[in-house]
Design a protein around this motif. Structure first.
Motif, mmCIF file in Angstrom:
data_model
loop_
_atom_site.group_PDB
_atom_site.id
_atom_site.type_symbol
_atom_site.label_atom_id
_atom_site.label_comp_id
_atom_site.label_asym_id
_atom_site.label_seq_id
_atom_site.Cartn_x
_atom_site.Cartn_y
_atom_site.Cartn_z
ATOM 1 N N LEU A 187 25.204 -21.726 3.302
ATOM 2 C CA LEU A 187 24.484 -21.724 2.025
ATOM 3 C C LEU A 187 25.432 -21.469 0.861
ATOM 4 O O LEU A 187 25.227 -22.007 -0.241
ATOM 5 C CB LEU A 187 23.374 -20.665 2.057
ATOM 6 C CG LEU A 187 22.205 -20.944 3.016
ATOM 7 C CD1 LEU A 187 21.201 -19.801 2.977
ATOM 8 C CD2 LEU A 187 21.516 -22.259 2.642
ATOM 9 N N GLY A 188 26.462 -20.655 1.107
ATOM 10 C CA GLY A 188 27.448 -20.426 0.042
ATOM 11 C C GLY A 188 28.192 -21.684 -0.335
ATOM 12 O O GLY A 188 28.394 -21.975 -1.516
ATOM 13 N N VAL A 189 28.603 -22.465 0.675
ATOM 14 C CA VAL A 189 29.289 -23.733 0.385
ATOM 15 C C VAL A 189 28.362 -24.696 -0.346
ATOM 16 O O VAL A 189 28.759 -25.352 -1.330
ATOM 17 C CB VAL A 189 29.812 -24.349 1.692
ATOM 18 C CG1 VAL A 189 30.405 -25.735 1.425
ATOM 19 C CG2 VAL A 189 30.861 -23.456 2.327
ATOM 20 N N LEU A 190 27.111 -24.785 0.111
ATOM 21 C CA LEU A 190 26.145 -25.658 -0.564
ATOM 22 C C LEU A 190 25.901 -25.194 -1.992
ATOM 23 O O LEU A 190 25.774 -26.015 -2.921
ATOM 24 C CB LEU A 190 24.831 -25.683 0.216
ATOM 25 C CG LEU A 190 24.860 -26.381 1.581
ATOM 26 C CD1 LEU A 190 23.523 -26.216 2.288
ATOM 27 C CD2 LEU A 190 25.183 -27.862 1.427
ATOM 28 N N GLY A 191 25.830 -23.864 -2.194
ATOM 29 C CA GLY A 191 25.612 -23.346 -3.535
ATOM 30 C C GLY A 191 26.775 -23.631 -4.471
ATOM 31 O O GLY A 191 26.569 -23.966 -5.645
ATOM 32 N N VAL A 192 27.998 -23.497 -3.968
ATOM 33 C CA VAL A 192 29.174 -23.793 -4.800
ATOM 34 C C VAL A 192 29.182 -25.265 -5.203
ATOM 35 O O VAL A 192 29.449 -25.602 -6.374
ATOM 36 C CB VAL A 192 30.459 -23.412 -4.050
ATOM 37 C CG1 VAL A 192 31.685 -23.939 -4.780
ATOM 38 C CG2 VAL A 192 30.549 -21.904 -3.894
ATOM 39 N N LEU A 193 28.888 -26.148 -4.260
ATOM 40 C CA LEU A 193 28.854 -27.574 -4.589
ATOM 41 C C LEU A 193 27.723 -27.879 -5.582
ATOM 42 O O LEU A 193 27.904 -28.698 -6.505
ATOM 43 C CB LEU A 193 28.670 -28.394 -3.316
ATOM 44 C CG LEU A 193 29.863 -28.439 -2.367
ATOM 45 C CD1 LEU A 193 29.500 -29.213 -1.100
ATOM 46 C CD2 LEU A 193 31.074 -29.080 -3.038
ATOM 47 N N ALA A 194 26.565 -27.213 -5.411
ATOM 48 C CA ALA A 194 25.445 -27.437 -6.341
ATOM 49 C C ALA A 194 25.809 -26.963 -7.746
ATOM 50 O O ALA A 194 25.487 -27.640 -8.738
ATOM 51 C CB ALA A 194 24.201 -26.722 -5.833
ATOM 52 N N TYR A 195 26.471 -25.826 -7.839
ATOM 53 C CA TYR A 195 26.886 -25.353 -9.162
ATOM 54 C C TYR A 195 27.905 -26.308 -9.782
ATOM 55 O O TYR A 195 27.880 -26.562 -10.994
ATOM 56 C CB TYR A 195 27.476 -23.956 -9.060
ATOM 57 C CG TYR A 195 28.021 -23.451 -10.377
ATOM 58 C CD1 TYR A 195 27.157 -23.002 -11.380
ATOM 59 C CD2 TYR A 195 29.392 -23.467 -10.621
ATOM 60 C CE1 TYR A 195 27.665 -22.561 -12.592
ATOM 61 C CE2 TYR A 195 29.898 -23.032 -11.829
ATOM 62 C CZ TYR A 195 29.032 -22.577 -12.827
ATOM 63 O OH TYR A 195 29.530 -22.148 -14.026
ATOM 64 N N GLY A 196 28.817 -26.840 -8.948
ATOM 65 C CA GLY A 196 29.784 -27.807 -9.473
ATOM 66 C C GLY A 196 29.098 -29.051 -10.007
ATOM 67 O O GLY A 196 29.493 -29.583 -11.058
ATOM 68 N N ILE A 197 28.057 -29.511 -9.319
ATOM 69 C CA ILE A 197 27.309 -30.677 -9.804
ATOM 70 C C ILE A 197 26.636 -30.360 -11.138
ATOM 71 O O ILE A 197 26.676 -31.171 -12.087
ATOM 72 C CB ILE A 197 26.266 -31.097 -8.748
ATOM 73 C CG1 ILE A 197 26.980 -31.626 -7.504
ATOM 74 C CG2 ILE A 197 25.326 -32.166 -9.303
ATOM 75 C CD1 ILE A 197 26.047 -31.903 -6.348
ATOM 76 N N TYR A 198 26.030 -29.182 -11.231
ATOM 77 C CA TYR A 198 25.362 -28.787 -12.483
ATOM 78 C C TYR A 198 26.362 -28.688 -13.636
ATOM 79 O O TYR A 198 26.100 -29.177 -14.744
ATOM 80 C CB TYR A 198 24.654 -27.460 -12.265
ATOM 81 C CG TYR A 198 24.151 -26.806 -13.535
ATOM 82 C CD1 TYR A 198 22.995 -27.269 -14.171
ATOM 83 C CD2 TYR A 198 24.841 -25.743 -14.102
ATOM 84 C CE1 TYR A 198 22.549 -26.676 -15.344
ATOM 85 C CE2 TYR A 198 24.402 -25.150 -15.266
ATOM 86 C CZ TYR A 198 23.250 -25.621 -15.885
ATOM 87 O OH TYR A 198 22.812 -25.032 -17.046
ATOM 88 N N PHE A 199 27.521 -28.064 -13.371
ATOM 89 C CA PHE A 199 28.528 -27.895 -14.423
ATOM 90 C C PHE A 199 29.051 -29.252 -14.898
ATOM 91 O O PHE A 199 29.208 -29.485 -16.108
ATOM 92 C CB PHE A 199 29.676 -27.041 -13.892
ATOM 93 C CG PHE A 199 30.739 -26.769 -14.909
ATOM 94 C CD1 PHE A 199 30.568 -25.798 -15.881
ATOM 95 C CD2 PHE A 199 31.924 -27.503 -14.908
ATOM 96 C CE1 PHE A 199 31.553 -25.551 -16.818
ATOM 97 C CE2 PHE A 199 32.914 -27.269 -15.838
ATOM 98 C CZ PHE A 199 32.724 -26.284 -16.805
ATOM 99 N N CYS A 200 29.334 -30.158 -13.951
ATOM 100 C CA CYS A 200 29.823 -31.493 -14.333
ATOM 101 C C CYS A 200 28.766 -32.261 -15.125
ATOM 102 O O CYS A 200 29.095 -32.993 -16.075
ATOM 103 C CB CYS A 200 30.220 -32.281 -13.078
ATOM 104 S SG CYS A 200 31.666 -31.636 -12.215
#
Length: 633
Positions: A187-200
């Motif tokens: 879930l941490g890896v998925l959360g980091v990728l989701a935050y990266g998508i939001y930031f981009c």
């Protein structure tokens, strides 16, 4: 140097004498200091200078003091002849442009040197600076380091004990927290990728509203400018979204195999708990490695000193008239008196051992065989440890009624069995790996020698060869590790075991990849947890930031507080790596046993499964219990 605040820098009259700092005779006479006069100065010399023969008849005041060269020892009278001051080593015979560093005047590497008889190459000044660094305040620093270790060694041992307890607890608690921990990490890896998508996406919106497009920027070599265009963030958003989608699909389709991996991790933790002695077996491997390295070092030392030693004349003030007739760099007898005692500082110093002749070539060949033997024995010791641990953990898996059917001393039995029956197989696998490693060493040596060729084609070919050998070494290590497990289980020779292990893993390649990545993720998290906890506790304790500990638990007063902190962190990493390497070997052994169990057995009374109930439940299998038998289903 004293406590003169107006003269904070130490100047060495002849830095080239520091080249001899490693000479046994010089060390015996002068300790760890450079055998040359030293004086405190207010500023380091900025230009090169050497005493001219025409200045020998002048006074010290005319040559040094009035010319702004106040580099003589304190108390040298103005009217003393220059020749007399040089003969008594009261003033320097030459100066080099220097820069202050660490309270010393270090000559520049690229400085223009004066013409010095016998000392005129840049290699000499490089060696002199290296020798100066070796002897730079070495006694004071070594005393302070020894004092710090003497005052903090028991606290370092406490920190290492904390690391040992944390590593052991992490391994034992994996049977309880392996599932939640893997879930949190995923879930941490998925959360980091989701935050990266939001930031981009947010950055893309802002730049899109501004109209910042790559067509306005054009092509530029300033890559930081691409952060200001919308296409960069759009491309990053697409890449992260693709990765997020692929990861979600992999989790959906591989959920069953992830559950199997978690169950095997729990079973490995249970096996370690049943055989706690296996966690301390790396100490045996460490001792055996030290014995091999010490034996090779002694052998290499004996071979390196088997030649004929060479001694040559050397004088620090070779420019003096009384030293002009000294045959510098000619052979001499260290037990005889110097042939020209009027030359101050004349010494017969050790230069090296003769490296020519048939005997020396024979000794060189012996050194090569010694290096091959070192690699071979080290790899054999590591192979012995892997096979012994595999034998112990295999006895746990193939015990039908656990813990009743587990041998009383599984580790000792596996050690004796390995030495008695499998020594040759381990030596053969270690030899294959050693030959590849020797080839890599030779390739690195060739690359070092050809580094100045500046040939793009040669560099490309060399990189390809190095990459291929690196991949080959990794593959052989992987194959050897699994071959040793099969040797421990079935007792067959190396080639048959390697073939069987490889084919078994290839038939279950997806399970292999999933288990390998899940295990690596957990062990990496465990190492970070152990090393991070020990590092933080050590930092707060040794810097005195934990109040209210009392007199018995006060942090010691240290010269270098970072020294015990770094020692504790390094020791914690070594301890965690040792514990987790055993756990990783346990996981690999149980995994191969699980695959063998799955292929060879079918759950019938004649061929029951030996896997745990959790694995049977995940796979939807069960053991058929014959009438009157209470064995597990």
């Amino acid at each position: 140097m004293g406590t003169n605040k107006d003269k904070p820098y130490l100047l060495y009259f002849n830095i080239f004498s520091c080249i001899l700092a490693t000479n046994i005779i010089t060390v015996a006479e002068h300790g760890l200091q450079c055998p040359t006069p030293q004086v405190c100065v207010s500023s380091c010399p900025e230009v090169s200078w050497v005493v001219d023969k025409n200045e020998f008849s002048l006074t010290v005041g005319e040559v040094f003091y009035t010319a702004n060269r106040s580099f003589c020892l304190p108390g040298v009278p103005w009217d003393m002849p220059v020749l007399e001051s040089l003969r008594r080593e009261l003033c320097p015979s030459f100066l080099l442009p220097s820069t202050p560093a660490l309270g010393r005047c270090f000559p520049w590497y690229n400085s223009t040197l004066p013409e010095l008889p016998g000392i005129s190459s840049n290699t000499s000044i490089t060696q002199g600076i290296s020798g100066l660094l070796d002897s730079l305040n070495a006694r004071d620093i070594s005393v302070k380091v020894f004092e710090d270790f003497a005052q903090s060694w028991y606290w370092i041992l406490v920190a290492l004990g904390v690391a040992l307890v944390l590593s052991l607890l992490f391994v034992l608690l994996l049977r309880l927290v392996a599932g939640p921990l893997v879930l949190v990490l995923i879930l941490g890896v998925l959360g980091v990728l989701a935050y990266g998508i939001y930031f981009c996406w947010k950055e893309y919106q802002v730049l899109r509203d501004r109209g910042a497009s790559i067509t306005q920027l054009g092509f530029t070599t300033n890559f930081s400018a691409y952060r200001s265009v919308q296409e960069t963030w759009l491309a990053a958003l697409i890449v992260l979204a693709v990765l997020e989608g692929l990861l979600l699909l992999m989790l959906i389709f591989l959920r069953q195999r992830i559950r199997i991996a978690i169950a095997l991790l729990k079973e490995a933790s249970k096996a370690v708990g049943q055989m706690m002695s296996t966690m301390f077996y790396p100490l045996v491997t460490f001792v055996l490695l030290l014995i091999c390295i010490a034996y090779w070092a002694m052998l290499a030392l004996y071979l390196a000193t088997s030649g004929q030693p060479q001694y040559v004349f050397w004088a620090p003030n070779i420019s003096l008239p009384s030293c002009e007739k000294v045959p510098v760099n000619t052979s001499c007898d260290p037990m005889a008196q110097p042939m020209n005692s009027s030359c101050p500082g004349l010494m017969c110093v050790f230069k090296g051992y003769l490296s020519t002749g048939l005997v020396q070539r024979f000794l060189f060949n012996l050194q090569i065989y010694g290096v091959l033997g070192l690699f071979w024995t080290l790899n054999w010791v590591l192979a012995l440890g892997q096979c012994v641990l595999a034998g112990a953990f295999a006895s746990f898996y193939w015990a039908f009624h656990k813990p009743r059917d587990i041998p009383t001393f599984p580790l000792s039995a596996a050690f004796i069995r390995t030495l008695r029956y499998h020594t040759g197989s381990l030596a053969f696998g270690a030899l294959i790996l050693s030959l590849v490693q020797i080839a890599r060493v030779i390739l690195e040596y060739i690359d070092h020698k050809l580094r100045g060729a500046q040939n793009p084609a040669a560099r490309c070919i060399m990189c390809c060869f190095k990459c291929c050998l690196w991949c080959l070494e990794k593959f052989i290590k992987f194959l050897n590790r699994n071959a040793y497990i099969m040797i421990a289980i079935y007792g067959k020779n190396f080639c048959v075991s390697a073939k069987n292990a490889f084919m078994l893993l290839m038939r279950n390649i997806v399970r292999v990849v999933v288990l390998d990545k899940v295990t690596d993720l957990l062990l990496l998290f465990g190492k970070l947890l152990v090393v991070g906890c020990v590092g933080v506790l050590s930092f707060f304790f040794f810097t005195g930031r934990i109040p209210g500990l009392g007199k018995n638990f006060e942090s010691p007063h240290l010269n270098y507080y970072w020294l015990p902190i770094m020692t504790s962190i390094l020791g914690a990493y070594v301890i965690a790596s040792g514990f987790f390497s055993v756990f990783g070997m346990c996981v690999d052994t149980l995994f191969l046993c699980f695959l063998e169990d799955l292929e060879r057995n079918d759950g019938s009374p004649d061929r029951p499964y030996y896997m745990s109930k959790a694995l049977l439940k995940i796979l939807g299998k069960k053991n058929e219990t014959p009438p009157g038998d209470k064995r597990k289903k």
